[in-house]
Write a protein that holds these residues in place. Structure first.
Motif, short mmCIF file in Angstrom:
data_model
loop_
_atom_site.label_atom_id
_atom_site.label_comp_id
_atom_site.label_asym_id
_atom_site.label_seq_id
_atom_site.Cartn_x
_atom_site.Cartn_y
_atom_site.Cartn_z
N VAL A 168 0.85 -1.19 0.00
CA VAL A 168 0.00 0.00 0.00
C VAL A 168 0.89 1.24 0.00
CG1 VAL A 168 -1.69 1.34 1.31
CG2 VAL A 168 -1.89 -1.15 1.20
N ASN A 169 0.60 2.17 -0.89
CA ASN A 169 1.35 3.42 -0.94
C ASN A 169 0.86 4.32 0.19
OD1 ASN A 169 2.52 5.91 -1.51
ND2 ASN A 169 2.41 5.59 -3.73
N ALA A 170 1.70 4.51 1.19
CA ALA A 170 1.31 5.26 2.39
C ALA A 170 1.19 6.75 2.14
CB ALA A 170 2.31 5.00 3.50
N THR A 171 1.70 7.24 1.00
CA THR A 171 1.70 8.68 0.75
C THR A 171 0.41 9.18 0.11
OG1 THR A 171 2.71 8.45 -1.44
CG2 THR A 171 4.20 8.61 0.46
N ILE A 172 -0.45 8.26 -0.33
CA ILE A 172 -1.65 8.69 -1.04
C ILE A 172 -2.84 8.89 -0.11
CG2 ILE A 172 -0.91 7.55 -3.16
CD1 ILE A 172 -2.92 5.34 -2.56
N ASP A 173 -2.69 8.54 1.17
CA ASP A 173 -3.78 8.69 2.12
C ASP A 173 -3.29 9.53 3.30
OD1 ASP A 173 -6.61 7.24 2.94
OD2 ASP A 173 -5.36 7.68 4.68
N GLU A 174 -3.95 10.63 3.57
CA GLU A 174 -3.50 11.56 4.61
C GLU A 174 -3.54 10.93 6.00
OE1 GLU A 174 -4.55 16.06 6.30
OE2 GLU A 174 -5.73 15.16 4.67
N GLN A 175 -4.59 10.16 6.29
CA GLN A 175 -4.70 9.54 7.61
C GLN A 175 -3.59 8.53 7.84
OE1 GLN A 175 -8.41 7.53 8.39
NE2 GLN A 175 -8.05 7.41 10.59
N ASN A 214 11.13 -0.43 10.36
CA ASN A 214 11.60 -0.56 8.98
C ASN A 214 10.43 -0.58 8.00
OD1 ASN A 214 14.24 -0.63 9.86
ND2 ASN A 214 14.35 -2.86 9.88
N ALA A 215 9.37 -1.29 8.37
CA ALA A 215 8.20 -1.38 7.49
C ALA A 215 7.52 -0.02 7.34
CB ALA A 215 7.21 -2.41 8.04
N LEU A 216 7.41 0.71 8.43
CA LEU A 216 6.72 2.01 8.41
C LEU A 216 7.56 3.11 7.79
CD1 LEU A 216 5.10 1.91 11.97
CD2 LEU A 216 3.94 1.61 9.78
N ASN A 217 8.86 2.91 7.72
CA ASN A 217 9.75 3.91 7.12
C ASN A 217 9.68 3.92 5.60
OD1 ASN A 217 11.18 5.71 8.78
ND2 ASN A 217 12.39 4.03 9.63
N ARG A 218 9.02 2.92 5.03
CA ARG A 218 8.92 2.82 3.57
C ARG A 218 7.64 3.51 3.09
NH1 ARG A 218 9.09 -3.08 1.60
NH2 ARG A 218 9.46 -2.02 -0.38
N GLU A 219 7.72 4.10 1.91
CA GLU A 219 6.50 4.68 1.32
C GLU A 219 5.53 3.58 0.92
OE1 GLU A 219 7.39 7.30 -1.86
OE2 GLU A 219 8.28 8.85 -0.58
N LEU A 220 6.06 2.45 0.45
CA LEU A 220 5.23 1.31 0.09
C LEU A 220 5.23 0.34 1.28
CD1 LEU A 220 6.35 0.69 -3.61
CD2 LEU A 220 4.36 1.96 -2.78
N ILE A 221 4.14 0.35 2.02
CA ILE A 221 4.05 -0.44 3.25
C ILE A 221 3.34 -1.75 2.99
CG2 ILE A 221 3.10 -0.51 5.58
CD1 ILE A 221 3.38 2.46 5.74
N ILE A 261 -8.29 -12.92 4.60
CA ILE A 261 -8.59 -12.32 5.88
C ILE A 261 -10.05 -11.85 5.91
CG2 ILE A 261 -8.05 -10.36 7.41
CD1 ILE A 261 -5.18 -10.63 6.56
N TYR A 262 -10.43 -10.99 5.00
CA TYR A 262 -11.81 -10.54 4.93
C TYR A 262 -12.24 -10.54 3.46
CZ TYR A 262 -11.35 -9.03 9.76
OH TYR A 262 -11.15 -9.00 11.12
N GLY A 263 -12.63 -11.68 2.97
CA GLY A 263 -13.17 -11.76 1.63
C GLY A 263 -12.13 -11.84 0.53
N SER A 264 -10.98 -11.22 0.73
CA SER A 264 -9.93 -11.22 -0.28
C SER A 264 -8.60 -11.43 0.40
CB SER A 264 -9.93 -9.89 -1.04
OG SER A 264 -8.79 -9.78 -1.85
N ASP A 265 -7.65 -12.03 -0.34
CA ASP A 265 -6.34 -12.25 0.27
C ASP A 265 -5.41 -11.07 0.01
OD1 ASP A 265 -5.90 -12.52 -2.39
OD2 ASP A 265 -4.99 -14.52 -2.30
N THR A 266 -5.93 -9.97 -0.52
CA THR A 266 -5.15 -8.77 -0.76
C THR A 266 -5.60 -7.68 0.20
OG1 THR A 266 -4.89 -9.30 -3.11
CG2 THR A 266 -4.48 -7.02 -2.44
N LEU A 267 -4.69 -7.22 1.04
CA LEU A 267 -5.01 -6.18 2.00
C LEU A 267 -5.00 -4.82 1.31
CD1 LEU A 267 -2.99 -7.37 5.10
CD2 LEU A 267 -5.41 -7.68 4.63
N THR A 268 -5.90 -3.94 1.74
CA THR A 268 -6.08 -2.65 1.11
C THR A 268 -5.64 -1.53 2.05
OG1 THR A 268 -8.32 -2.35 1.98
CG2 THR A 268 -8.08 -3.60 -0.09
N VAL A 269 -5.76 -0.29 1.56
CA VAL A 269 -5.42 0.86 2.38
C VAL A 269 -6.32 0.94 3.61
CG1 VAL A 269 -6.91 2.46 1.11
CG2 VAL A 269 -4.90 3.34 2.32
#
Length: 222
Positions: free
Chosen positions: A75-82, A113-120, A186-194
């Motif tokens: 997930v690109n962490a820079t595209i969502d302000e929250q 390390n995970a949170l320091n990346r733009e792509l989390i 996890i919830y309907g899909s195996d791909t986690l979203t923003v």
């Protein structure tokens, strides 16, 4: 070494040589990652394997190989302000922890390390968030030789935790288990979203603050 009686919770391995394998670097990285995962699933004591790369630029290639091999979402962490605000706040919380705390190197550093990346990768956050929650429950109950489930049940029966916080503990457990084993969605899909990542970061915030309270007890409730 484990068969001989050694009990290493963390193993660090250097990856130095690339001569002759540059054209199959991604495939070689994938094989090492697959072997590491296989060992982590069978080992009684090891719960973290770290690979250290030498060549400049290899870190991103290894991150890509890990995500592809383990089927992780990104997930690109820079595209969502929250998400961006939560990420900055959580990093500040992690930096404030004592470096000699037991969970720092094996749990907080991978989260950092995970949170320091733009792509989390939400799966990484979920897996190490679960590990942090497990350590927190051990501190809260004083029971270190029982399972996560047992400690959760103990806290639930005690009845002195905020119901929302207790729900957070159960939810991070569910996210973390599925992120590690990846056998079922996890919830309907195996791909986690923003949106999944937002939930995980909010839960992680609650767990980090509760952990800090355990380290420096103060008045108030979780």
């Amino acid at each position: 070494m484990e068969v001989s009686g050694y009990r290493f919770s963390t193993i660090s391995l250097s990856v130095l040589l690339r001569k002759g394998i540059s054209h199959i670097h991604n495939e070689a990285a994938a094989i090492l990652i697959q072997h590491a995962v296989k060992w982590l699933k069978t080992s009684k004591y090891t719960n973290t394997i770290r690979y250290y790369v030498y060549e400049k630029g290899d870190q991103n290639k290894w991150n890509d190989a890990i995500e592809q091999t383990l089927g992780r979402s990104v997930v690109n962490a820079t595209i969502d302000e929250q998400v961006s605000k939560l990420r900055i706040y959580l990093l500040a919380l992690i930096y404030s922890f004592p470096k000699d705390e037991a969970v720092y190197q094996d749990t907080l550093v991978p989260l950092q390390n995970a949170l320091n990346r733009e792509l989390i990768s939400p799966e990484v956050v979920a897996a190490f968030g679960r590990k942090l929650a497990e350590s927190l429950c051990e501190k809260m109950t004083g029971n270190t030789n029982v399972s996560f489930n047992v400690n959760l049940s103990t806290l639930k029966k005690a009845g002195n935790l905020d119901p929302f916080f207790l729900q957070c503990l159960y939810q991070i457990k569910a996210y973390g288990n599925t992120s590690i084993h990846r056998s079922n969605p996890i919830y309907g899909s195996d791909t986690l979203t923003v949106d999944d990542l937002k939930i995980l970061l909010i839960i992680l915030k609650k767990i980090l603050l509760a952990y800090q309270l355990q380290l420096s007890p103060a008045s108030g409730e979780i």
